[in-house]
Design an enzyme around this catalytic site. Structure first.
Site, PDB file in Angstrom:
ATOM      1  N   LYS A   1       0.786  -1.121  -0.081  1.00  0.00           N
ATOM      2  CA  LYS A   1       0.167  -0.028  -0.006  1.00  0.00           C
ATOM      3  C   LYS A   1       0.963   1.344   0.055  1.00  0.00           C
ATOM      4  O   LYS A   1       0.476   2.285  -0.415  1.00  0.00           O
ATOM      5  CB  LYS A   1      -1.175  -0.061   1.107  1.00  0.00           C
ATOM      6  CG  LYS A   1      -2.105  -0.828   1.106  1.00  0.00           C
ATOM      7  CD  LYS A   1      -3.010  -0.679   2.286  1.00  0.00           C
ATOM      8  CE  LYS A   1      -4.235  -1.742   2.084  1.00  0.00           C
ATOM      9  NZ  LYS A   1      -4.039  -3.027   2.065  1.00  0.00           N
TER      10      LYS A   1
ATOM     11  N   GLY B   1      -8.291  -6.908   3.510  1.00  0.00           N
ATOM     12  CA  GLY B   1      -9.506  -7.511   4.370  1.00  0.00           C
ATOM     13  C   GLY B   1      -9.817  -7.013   5.619  1.00  0.00           C
ATOM     14  O   GLY B   1     -10.448  -7.511   6.348  1.00  0.00           O
TER      15      GLY B   1
ATOM     16  N   HIS C   1     -17.365   3.072  -1.752  1.00  0.00           N
ATOM     17  CA  HIS C   1     -16.229   2.213  -2.291  1.00  0.00           C
ATOM     18  C   HIS C   1     -16.692   1.751  -3.708  1.00  0.00           C
ATOM     19  O   HIS C   1     -17.344   0.919  -3.896  1.00  0.00           O
ATOM     20  CB  HIS C   1     -16.136   0.717  -1.226  1.00  0.00           C
ATOM     21  CG  HIS C   1     -15.029   0.115  -1.514  1.00  0.00           C
ATOM     22  ND1 HIS C   1     -14.020  -0.361  -0.619  1.00  0.00           N
ATOM     23  CD2 HIS C   1     -14.400  -0.488  -2.750  1.00  0.00           C
ATOM     24  CE1 HIS C   1     -13.075  -0.974  -1.021  1.00  0.00           C
ATOM     25  NE2 HIS C   1     -13.170  -1.128  -2.565  1.00  0.00           N
TER      26      HIS C   1
ATOM     27  N   GLU D   1      -9.182   0.156  -7.053  1.00  0.00           N
ATOM     28  CA  GLU D   1     -10.173   0.372  -6.031  1.00  0.00           C
ATOM     29  C   GLU D   1     -10.165   2.171  -5.504  1.00  0.00           C
ATOM     30  O   GLU D   1      -9.021   2.566  -5.357  1.00  0.00           O
ATOM     31  CB  GLU D   1      -9.945  -0.210  -4.715  1.00  0.00           C
ATOM     32  CG  GLU D   1      -9.983  -1.753  -5.094  1.00  0.00           C
ATOM     33  CD  GLU D   1     -10.687  -2.597  -3.927  1.00  0.00           C
ATOM     34  OE1 GLU D   1     -10.745  -2.147  -2.820  1.00  0.00           O
ATOM     35  OE2 GLU D   1     -10.855  -3.970  -4.071  1.00  0.00           O
TER      36      GLU D   1
ATOM     37  N   ARG E   1      -5.597  -9.325  -9.419  1.00  0.00           N
ATOM     38  CA  ARG E   1      -6.221 -10.729  -9.648  1.00  0.00           C
ATOM     39  C   ARG E   1      -7.670 -10.185 -10.059  1.00  0.00           C
ATOM     40  O   ARG E   1      -8.030  -9.404  -9.887  1.00  0.00           O
ATOM     41  CB  ARG E   1      -6.103 -11.280  -8.382  1.00  0.00           C
ATOM     42  CG  ARG E   1      -6.742 -10.716  -7.117  1.00  0.00           C
ATOM     43  CD  ARG E   1      -6.668 -11.721  -5.888  1.00  0.00           C
ATOM     44  NE  ARG E   1      -7.308 -10.864  -4.900  1.00  0.00           N
ATOM     45  CZ  ARG E   1      -8.339 -10.725  -4.433  1.00  0.00           C
ATOM     46  NH1 ARG E   1      -9.320 -11.043  -5.037  1.00  0.00           N
ATOM     47  NH2 ARG E   1      -8.441  -9.849  -3.225  1.00  0.00           N
TER      48      ARG E   1
END
Length: 399
Positions: free
Chosen positions: A38, A86, A130, A197, A214
């Site tokens: 990140k 997650g 999101h 995202e 992915r």
């Protein structure tokens, strides 16, 4: 090796597979490493002039230094594991007095989950959506977007309901977000399927969050609205072929919604449930897709992810798609096991969801509305049927 599942974003694994002469369906290991971190990915986005959330993404991990940076950014803010995902290693901090305690907690969880306790800190957007954009690139310099998915309905930072198109986006904002997504894949010379995202603020500002290198769990809703088989496409890319379409060929048709069915009890803080599945109910119908990893007689344990299945429904418009997935959920039965099926139905029944007023804090905001109000007549009938099925199977196995 398929670019899907536990090893799909493991750069070392991907490199070893390719070194062994096996075709790995996914991006190059170097790209995977870059976008999987990140901190480093945000540095790369800054170079590409992609909007990112204000924060600190540097290497200095000293407690006092991070606290000073937090004070500069301002509260509320988010502490995030640099190598995480997650929702693990993530803490929202509202007051300076709680920063060090939250930092220690985030690091501990990040180390246990990923073997890496490095963190970054960011301004916390209070009412975000999101939004993610599906991308697909070939080794021939072709870079495409396949529009967006709305993934704001989450529990513990994990998505449970997704849809495409997003009810929040007008055409100009949609095209801008998709344009930036392609700008990213071109800038890092990406190959394969992936997801960009974003966090979308109430004022229409959007910020890069991360990239998943992915195929995502929710890829079927993109397949349904675009007509593109993403699995087939990423295999073609891995084989070195050009893609069989142009950006101008792609458009969103209709509306698709996906609901993730988990082995858990939402009314007991999403506690995982275990046990034997007596019968799996398989919903059918036009525009209905049911991707299930279990069958009659299987045992569900706590050793694996609690997701049992994905229910995906397509219709000409959002209202009809909501109606269809609500009806289809009635047929999603995992007799003998507690699931979140009824909880999903409660979410879909809420007026705010029907109006498209969804944010990442949707579930906490509606916690009272989502509490169990007791079984419906239909649910009682299913429970009785499940009881008789269990009895019959027990008698046949003992005779």
């Amino acid at each position: 090796h398929p670019g899907y599942g536990f090893l799909s974003e493991n750069a070392e694994f991907a490199k070893r597979v390719r070194d062994a002469g096996i075709l790995f369906i996914g991006p190059q290991a170097e790209t995977m490493t870059l976008m999987g971190d990140k901190t480093e990915s945000k540095k790369a986005m800054e170079k590409l002039r992609v909007p990112i959330i204000p924060g600190y993404h540097g290497d200095n991990q000293d407690d006092s230094f991070l606290r000073e940076e937090a004070q500069k950014i301002g509260y509320p803010l988010l502490i995030k594991a640099s190598a995480g995902g997650g929702g693990k290693g993530m803490r929202v901090v509202y007051e300076d007095d709680l920063f060090l305690e939250s930092l220690e907690s985030a690091r501990r969880e990040a180390h246990n989950a990923f073997g890496n306790d490095k963190v970054l800190i960011e301004k916390y957007i209070e009412n975000p959506r999101h939004i993610e954009v599906q991308v697909l690139s070939s080794c021939h310099g072709e870079h495409f977007h396949l529009f967006e998915r709305e993934c704001s309905i989450q529990r513990r930072h994990q998505k449970i309901i997704e849809e495409s198109p997003s009810p929040a986006l007008k055409d100009d904002l949609r095209l801008e977000m998709c344009k930036v997504a392609v700008q990213i894949t071109e800038g890092i010379q990406y190959e394969g399927a992936g997801t960009i995202e974003y966090i979308l603020d109430e004022d229409g500002s959007f910020y890069f969050l991360e990239m998943n290198t992915r195929l995502q769990v929710e890829h079927p809703i993109t397949e349904m609205v675009t007509g593109v088989d993403l699995v087939k496409s990423q295999i073609e890319v891995a084989e070195g072929r050009s893609l069989s379409f142009k950006q101008s060929d792609l458009e969103q048709k209709g509306h698709a919604i996906e609901a993730r069915v988990y082995a858990e009890n939402p009314d007991q803080d999403f506690l995982p449930s275990v046990g034997d599945i007596v019968t799996v109910g398989n919903p059918k119908g036009s525009g209905v897709r049911f991707d299930c990893g279990y069958q009659d007689g299987n045992t569900v344990s706590i050793k694996y992810d609690p997701m049992l299945a994905k229910l995906i429904c397509w219709a000409e418009d959002r209202e009809t798609a909501i109606s269809k997935i609500k009806m289809s959920l009635e047929q999603v039965l995992f007799a003998g096991l507690k699931t979140n099926r009824q909880y999903l139905q409660r979410i879909l029944d809420l007026e705010d969801f029907e109006k498209g007023i969804t944010f990442t804090h949707f579930i906490p905001k509606h916690s009272e509305d989502l509490k169990d109000k007791g079984p419906t007549n239909n649910e009682l009938a299913q429970a009785i049927a499940a009881h008789f099925l269990c009895s019959e199977k027990g008698q046949s196995s003992s005779s």
